[in-house]
Design an enzyme around this catalytic site. Structure first.
Site, PDB file in Angstrom:
ATOM      1  N   HIS A 111      22.564 -74.756-110.064  1.00  0.00           N
ATOM      2  CA  HIS A 111      21.893 -73.292-110.497  1.00  0.00           C
ATOM      3  C   HIS A 111      21.731 -72.493-109.259  1.00  0.00           C
ATOM      4  O   HIS A 111      21.120 -73.002-108.316  1.00  0.00           O
ATOM      5  CB  HIS A 111      20.558 -73.443-111.534  1.00  0.00           C
ATOM      6  CG  HIS A 111      19.837 -74.331-110.956  1.00  0.00           C
ATOM      7  ND1 HIS A 111      19.682 -75.872-111.070  1.00  0.00           N
ATOM      8  CD2 HIS A 111      18.381 -74.127-110.226  1.00  0.00           C
ATOM      9  CE1 HIS A 111      18.804 -76.374-110.456  1.00  0.00           C
ATOM     10  NE2 HIS A 111      18.019 -75.136-110.046  1.00  0.00           N
ATOM     11  N   HIS A 165      19.152 -69.334-108.233  1.00  0.00           N
ATOM     12  CA  HIS A 165      17.920 -68.819-108.425  1.00  0.00           C
ATOM     13  C   HIS A 165      17.980 -67.153-107.947  1.00  0.00           C
ATOM     14  O   HIS A 165      18.304 -66.898-106.995  1.00  0.00           O
ATOM     15  CB  HIS A 165      16.776 -69.379-107.698  1.00  0.00           C
ATOM     16  CG  HIS A 165      16.272 -70.775-108.033  1.00  0.00           C
ATOM     17  ND1 HIS A 165      15.155 -71.008-108.752  1.00  0.00           N
ATOM     18  CD2 HIS A 165      16.666 -71.735-107.699  1.00  0.00           C
ATOM     19  CE1 HIS A 165      15.032 -72.313-108.911  1.00  0.00           C
ATOM     20  NE2 HIS A 165      15.914 -73.036-108.249  1.00  0.00           N
TER      21      HIS A 165
END
Ligand code: 5GP
Ligand code: ZN
Length: 134
Positions: A99, A101
């Site tokens: 992922h 951010h």
């Protein structure tokens, strides 16, 4: 991947505040909201982290991340943004599905502190350079 919380969000098996979606990736609000608008961009396909993600997927995601970051900065009146990713536990990765951010920044007193300490007088730049290049 079984038991991966982000696979479940991508597959809509558990709810997420999804603010963007296409065939390759999904972006949704991070539960922690480190700063207002804190968002995660994930691939739909499971990769462990930045060190392992497929290059085409990453190339697509970084463009999407730019567009989403601009949208968030505009809509939430932020003054800047940090884009970051943690790879492996030692770097702070807690969810083992890659992922990015997106962390909007508002002022010097917002809720995230990133501090690049200056260690230039402790390290030998030549030997590090040689270690990497050899
Ligand atoms: P990491 O520490 O792995 O870089 O970041 C994981 C992030 O995922 C954390 O910021 C955490 O707040 C967020 N997170 C963990 N579980 C969930 C969840 O179920 N839903 C959402 N929206 N965010 C989550
Ligand atoms: Zn996953």
């Amino acid at each position: 991947m079984d038991n991966c919380i982000f696979c479940k969000i991508a597959n809509k098996e558990i709810p997420g505040k999804i603010i963007y979606e296409d065939d390759i990736c999904v972006a949704f609000l991070d539960l922690s909201q480190t700063t207002n608008g804190h968002t995660l961009v994930i691939p739909k396909k499971h990769f462990k982290n930045f060190l392992e993600v497929d290059n085409d997927t990453l190339a697509h995601m970084i463009k999407v991340t730019k567009d989403i970051a601009n949208k968030i900065v505009t809509k939430l009146n932020a003054n800047g943004v940090n884009i970051l990713t943690n790879a492996n536990e030692v770097a702070g990765q807690t969810v083992m599905h890659f992922h990015l951010h997106i962390i909007p920044r508002y002022d010097n007193n917002d809720q995230i502190e990133i501090n690049f300490s200056d260690r230039s007088n402790e390290v030998n730049l030549d030997s590090l350079f040689n270690q990497i290049m050899e």
